[in-house]
Design an enzyme around this catalytic site. Structure first.
Site, PDB file in Angstrom:
ATOM      1  N   GLU A   1     -82.501  19.671   5.796  1.00 41.13           N
ATOM      2  CA  GLU A   1     -80.704  19.046   5.430  1.00 41.13           C
ATOM      3  C   GLU A   1     -80.559  17.796   5.940  1.00 41.13           C
ATOM      4  OE1 GLU A   1     -77.799  22.763   6.642  1.00 41.13           O
ATOM      5  OE2 GLU A   1     -78.088  21.270   8.787  1.00 41.13           O
TER       6      GLU A   1
ATOM      7  N   HIS B   1     -74.969  24.845   1.835  1.00 40.73           N
ATOM      8  CA  HIS B   1     -74.576  26.650   3.128  1.00 40.73           C
ATOM      9  C   HIS B   1     -72.478  26.286   3.492  1.00 40.73           C
ATOM     10  CE1 HIS B   1     -79.111  26.678   4.902  1.00 40.73           C
ATOM     11  NE2 HIS B   1     -78.946  25.548   3.384  1.00 40.73           N
TER      12      HIS B   1
ATOM     13  N   GLY C   1     -69.965  30.910   8.809  1.00 43.53           N
ATOM     14  CA  GLY C   1     -69.373  32.163   9.460  1.00 43.53           C
ATOM     15  C   GLY C   1     -67.766  32.247   9.652  1.00 43.53           C
TER      16      GLY C   1
ATOM     17  N   ASP D   1     -85.254  30.873   6.080  1.00 48.54           N
ATOM     18  CA  ASP D   1     -83.747  30.018   6.381  1.00 48.54           C
ATOM     19  C   ASP D   1     -83.760  28.985   7.824  1.00 48.54           C
ATOM     20  OD1 ASP D   1     -80.910  29.484   5.496  1.00 48.54           O
ATOM     21  OD2 ASP D   1     -80.580  30.826   6.028  1.00 48.54           O
TER      22      ASP D   1
ATOM     23  N   ASP E   1     -74.037  34.842   3.248  1.00 48.92           N
ATOM     24  CA  ASP E   1     -74.307  35.705   4.685  1.00 48.92           C
ATOM     25  C   ASP E   1     -73.140  36.458   5.377  1.00 48.92           C
ATOM     26  OD1 ASP E   1     -75.574  37.010   7.179  1.00 48.92           O
ATOM     27  OD2 ASP E   1     -76.631  35.242   7.717  1.00 48.92           O
TER      28      ASP E   1
ATOM     29  N   ASN F   1     -75.580  29.647  -0.176  1.00 46.48           N
ATOM     30  CA  ASN F   1     -76.274  30.894   0.549  1.00 46.48           C
ATOM     31  C   ASN F   1     -75.082  31.876   1.574  1.00 46.48           C
ATOM     32  OD1 ASN F   1     -78.690  29.309   0.572  1.00 46.48           O
ATOM     33  ND2 ASN F   1     -78.778  28.380   2.763  1.00 46.48           N
TER      34      ASN F   1
ATOM     35  N   ALA G   1     -71.131  29.072   2.455  1.00 48.91           N
ATOM     36  CA  ALA G   1     -70.535  29.400   1.675  1.00 48.91           C
ATOM     37  C   ALA G   1     -69.647  30.365   1.193  1.00 48.91           C
ATOM     38  CB  ALA G   1     -71.503  29.300  -0.020  1.00 48.91           C
ATOM     39  N   SER G   2     -69.273  30.949   2.307  1.00 46.98           N
ATOM     40  CA  SER G   2     -69.355  32.622   1.922  1.00 46.98           C
ATOM     41  C   SER G   2     -67.789  32.380   1.511  1.00 46.98           C
ATOM     42  CB  SER G   2     -69.467  33.213   3.738  1.00 46.98           C
ATOM     43  OG  SER G   2     -70.500  34.096   3.041  1.00 46.98           O
TER      44      SER G   2
HETATM   45  C1  PGH Z   1     -75.149  30.028   5.224  1.00 48.79           C
HETATM   46  C2  PGH Z   1     -74.362  31.316   4.895  1.00 48.79           C
HETATM   47  N1  PGH Z   1     -76.999  30.693   5.966  1.00 48.79           N
HETATM   48  O1  PGH Z   1     -78.141  29.532   5.655  1.00 48.79           O
HETATM   49  O2  PGH Z   1     -75.509  28.668   4.937  1.00 48.79           O
HETATM   50  O3  PGH Z   1     -73.734  30.600   4.649  1.00 48.79           O
HETATM   51  O4  PGH Z   1     -71.611  31.887   7.353  1.00 48.79           O
HETATM   52  O5  PGH Z   1     -71.195  30.967   4.980  1.00 48.79           O
HETATM   53  O6  PGH Z   1     -72.057  33.063   5.183  1.00 48.79           O
HETATM   54  P1  PGH Z   1     -71.966  31.535   5.558  1.00 48.79           P
HETATM   55 ZN    ZN Z   2     -76.830  27.766   6.582  1.00 53.07          ZN
HETATM   56 CA    CA Z   3     -78.527  21.774  10.182  1.00 53.16          CA
END
Ligand code: PGH
Ligand code: ZN
Ligand code: CA
Length: 307
Positions: A134, A210, A181, A82, A255, A253, A212-213
């Site tokens: 990206e 990205h 974040g 990543d 995290d 994604n 996407a949390s």
């Molecule tokens: C992400 C994770 N990792 O590459 O894009 O994003 O912070 O929304 O989980 P979050």
């Molecule tokens: Zn990301």
């Molecule tokens: Ca970037």
């Protein structure tokens, strides 16, 4: 089963209009939670490791551990680097058995992003490894940008088309208004769906979201109950995510949600029992809680029973 090329997983998602979860790991428990959650829902899944997570675990530990975890299972699992920025790390990831890598040169001018990305594609494709790149930028959660400034970060669909043609990448992360974040939005969480649809039409390859949390209110409340400070936290709501998937997103994604779940579970144990000092009594419940988050995400993405 051995690891599966990420491209195979994503081309099916692209053809059938659903998305596959790409979850970041930082230790054994996160990796197990992701794989177990995906097995329980019979879903393909992508394990991602960032450069900083590789620094934390070591390349050999990250690769060896994930390979060992997938050995006797039947769902397709891919291993993805990543936000690769450093050629040394990207190159070692390709040589070490990652099934895809992201080259993130999105902060560079277009022509430079193309050149850097092409170099990665050349090495990766020789080894049967697929490549994500990206275009446009995701402001960091610390960047205080207003709406017009945000606009300047977003992907230009014509550039996206040229970029894909010039580099030969396998999947593209277009910036459409999310950020990394726990503090993604000040007001509404609206994404630029028109822009997304145009990028999809012009590129016709799997697209990646990205940042996407979901940073769910229920999760924040529980975390705060046990002392975690998350004032002002806001993520991407389920309806926005589902709309983005309908408009062409195939890799999502996550995290932050996993990090918060981990920390909340550890805090809960410590809060409820001041006699605990066995790490397994902290990390076991954390693994279980992260697995639930993974399963909840998989259900939203539509990859259940697609293994
Ligand atoms: C992400 C994770 N990792 O590459 O894009 O994003 O912070 O929304 O989980 P979050
Ligand atoms: Zn990301
Ligand atoms: Ca970037």
């Amino acid at each position: 089963m051995s690891l599966v090329n990420t491209k195979e997983i994503l081309l099916d998602a692209h053809a059938e209009c659903y998305a596959v979860g790409a979850f970041n790991i930082s230790n054994m428990e996160t990796a197990q939670a992701i794989i177990e959650g995906a097995i329980e829902l019979n879903s393909p899944v992508i394990i991602e490791v960032s450069e900083s997570a590789i620094k934390y675990m070591g390349m050999n530990v990250a690769c060896g551990m994930v390979r060992a975890l997938v050995k006797d299972i039947s769902i397709p699992v891919a291993l993805h680097l990543d936000h690769g920025r450093n050629w040394e790390v990207i190159s070692r990831a390709i040589d070490s058995g990652f099934t895809s890598v992201m080259i993130d040169a999105s902060d560079k001018p277009f022509a430079e992003n193309v050149e850097i990305t092409k170099k990665v594609v050349e090495k990766a494709h020789q080894m049967g490894v697929s490549v994500e790149a990206e275009i446009g930028r995701l402001p960091g959660s610390e960047d205080d940008v207003n709406v017009e400034e945000r606009e300047a970060f977003l992907v230009n669909p014509n550039d996206a088309q040229k970029f894909v043609e010039m580099t030969g990448i396998d999947f593209l992360a277009p910036a459409i208004g999310t950020s990394h974040g726990a503090f993604k939005f000040k007001g509404d969480s609206t994404l630029d769906y028109d822009r997304l649809r145009e990028v999809k039409e012009k590129t016709d390859i799997p697209l990646v979201l990205h940042g996407a949390s979901s940073v769910r209110d229920t999760l924040i409340e529980e975390a705060e109950r046990y002392g975690l400070q998350l004032k002002g936290a806001k993520g991407l709501d389920d309806n926005s995510l589902k709309q983005a998937i309908r408009d062409g997103i195939n890799k999502v994604n996550t995290d932050t949600d996993i990090r918060i779940a981990f920390t909340t579970a550890v805090r809960r144990v410590l809060h409820n029992d001041s006699t605990v000092f066995d790490p397994r009594k902290l990390l076991g419940p954390a693994r279980e809680y992260m697995k639930n988050v993974v399963k909840e995400r998989i259900e939203i993405l539509g990859s259940e029973n697609r293994a």
